[in-house]
Design a protein around this motif. Structure first.
Motif, PDB file in Angstrom:
ATOM      1  N   SER A  30       0.826  -1.216   0.000  1.00 32.50           N
ATOM      2  CA  SER A  30       0.000   0.000   0.000  1.00 32.50           C
ATOM      3  C   SER A  30       0.857   1.261   0.000  1.00 32.50           C
ATOM      4  O   SER A  30       0.399   2.323  -0.419  1.00 32.50           O
ATOM      5  N   ASP A  33       1.530   1.593  -3.889  1.00 30.82           N
ATOM      6  CA  ASP A  33       0.429   1.426  -4.840  1.00 30.82           C
ATOM      7  C   ASP A  33      -0.056   2.788  -5.329  1.00 30.82           C
ATOM      8  O   ASP A  33      -0.493   3.613  -4.541  1.00 30.82           O
ATOM      9  N   GLY A  36      -4.497   3.290  -5.978  1.00 34.82           N
ATOM     10  CA  GLY A  36      -5.467   3.600  -4.936  1.00 34.82           C
ATOM     11  C   GLY A  36      -6.340   2.423  -4.561  1.00 34.82           C
ATOM     12  O   GLY A  36      -7.310   2.579  -3.821  1.00 34.82           O
ATOM     13  N   THR A  37      -6.015   1.231  -5.043  1.00 28.43           N
ATOM     14  CA  THR A  37      -6.860   0.069  -4.766  1.00 28.43           C
ATOM     15  C   THR A  37      -6.351  -0.799  -3.621  1.00 28.43           C
ATOM     16  O   THR A  37      -7.132  -1.487  -2.977  1.00 28.43           O
ATOM     17  N   VAL A  38      -5.049  -0.799  -3.366  1.00 32.79           N
ATOM     18  CA  VAL A  38      -4.463  -1.671  -2.344  1.00 32.79           C
ATOM     19  C   VAL A  38      -4.583  -1.015  -0.977  1.00 32.79           C
ATOM     20  O   VAL A  38      -4.095   0.088  -0.756  1.00 32.79           O
ATOM     21  N   ARG A  39      -5.243  -1.694  -0.046  1.00 29.29           N
ATOM     22  CA  ARG A  39      -5.410  -1.167   1.309  1.00 29.29           C
ATOM     23  C   ARG A  39      -4.327  -1.702   2.246  1.00 29.29           C
ATOM     24  O   ARG A  39      -3.544  -0.969   2.770  1.00 29.29           O
ATOM     25  N   HIS A  40      -4.314  -3.035   2.475  1.00 29.27           N
ATOM     26  CA  HIS A  40      -3.278  -3.626   3.309  1.00 29.27           C
ATOM     27  C   HIS A  40      -3.297  -5.152   3.163  1.00 29.27           C
ATOM     28  O   HIS A  40      -4.284  -5.734   2.731  1.00 29.27           O
ATOM     29  N   ASP A  57      -6.434  -6.652   1.258  1.00 28.91           N
ATOM     30  CA  ASP A  57      -7.691  -5.904   1.276  1.00 28.91           C
ATOM     31  C   ASP A  57      -7.582  -4.858   0.181  1.00 28.91           C
ATOM     32  O   ASP A  57      -6.589  -4.122   0.108  1.00 28.91           O
ATOM     33  N   MET A  58      -8.602  -4.790  -0.663  1.00 30.18           N
ATOM     34  CA  MET A  58      -8.608  -3.904  -1.828  1.00 30.18           C
ATOM     35  C   MET A  58      -9.878  -3.052  -1.821  1.00 30.18           C
ATOM     36  O   MET A  58     -10.844  -3.368  -1.128  1.00 30.18           O
ATOM     37  N   ARG A  59      -9.846  -2.016  -2.629  1.00 32.82           N
ATOM     38  CA  ARG A  59     -11.040  -1.185  -2.814  1.00 32.82           C
ATOM     39  C   ARG A  59     -10.962  -0.551  -4.194  1.00 32.82           C
ATOM     40  O   ARG A  59      -9.991   0.101  -4.536  1.00 32.82           O
ATOM     41  N   SER A  64     -15.246  -2.596  -1.510  1.00 37.65           N
ATOM     42  CA  SER A  64     -14.155  -3.275  -0.825  1.00 37.65           C
ATOM     43  C   SER A  64     -14.215  -4.763  -1.125  1.00 37.65           C
ATOM     44  O   SER A  64     -15.296  -5.341  -1.230  1.00 37.65           O
ATOM     45  N   ARG A  66     -11.455  -8.625  -1.036  1.00 38.30           N
ATOM     46  CA  ARG A  66     -10.171  -9.250  -0.725  1.00 38.30           C
ATOM     47  C   ARG A  66      -9.698 -10.014  -1.950  1.00 38.30           C
ATOM     48  O   ARG A  66     -10.499 -10.619  -2.656  1.00 38.30           O
TER      49      ARG A  66
END
Length: 148
Positions: A30, A33, A36-40, A57-59, A64, A66
């Motif tokens: 993250s 990235d 802006g899609t990769v959270r953690h 975790d993605m968005r 949201s 996984r």
């Protein structure tokens, strides 16, 4: 590799080993990235190797989800690629320059299945922007690590 791919490169003022360590650590994805899609990272090893599986975790588009990835190509300090449930791949290639620095090439290869879908959905252009931003962020992270 097929012809349906998006690829960009950047030269980073850091050794390949430092850059590879960042890319091969899922918990750091993250940080660099640019899409802006990769959270953690939510599962997997601290450091990737060939065959490693890791969950993220993605968005995207406000949704949201996984994603589980598997490392399918791996050469320490030189090459790493992973894929998720689809057959397409995210690949990072690193090449140290004798003059200093490392050329990093990030590629999204969508040639394996349904390439027309990706083109019609506008993914190549969207991926190109995300890759360009990811490489700039990776450059910042890797070069900053030298001063810390």
């Amino acid at each position: 590799m097929g012809t349906h791919r998006v690829s960009r490169s950047i030269v980073i003022d850091a050794p390949a080993e430092r850059i590879f360590d960042i890319i091969a650590t899922p918990s750091r994805h993250s940080e660099f990235d640019g899409s802006g899609t990769v959270r953690h990272a939510v599962s997997g090893p601290d450091r990737l190797e060939h065959g490693s599986e890791f969950g993220m975790d993605m968005r995207m588009f406000g949704v949201s989800y996984r994603m589980t990835n598997r490392v399918v190509e791996f050469e320490p300090n030189r090459l790493i690629a992973w894929r998720h449930i689809g057959p397409h791949r995210w690949r990072y290639e690193l090449e140290e320059s004798p003059a200093g620095g490392t050329r990093v090439t990030e590629t999204f290869d969508y040639s394996f299945r349904f390439p027309a879908y990706y083109v019609l959905a506008g993914m190549p252009a969207r991926n190109a922007i995300g890759i360009e931003q990811s490489l700039l962020r990776l450059k910042d992270v890797a070069e900053k690590a030298a001063t810390d």
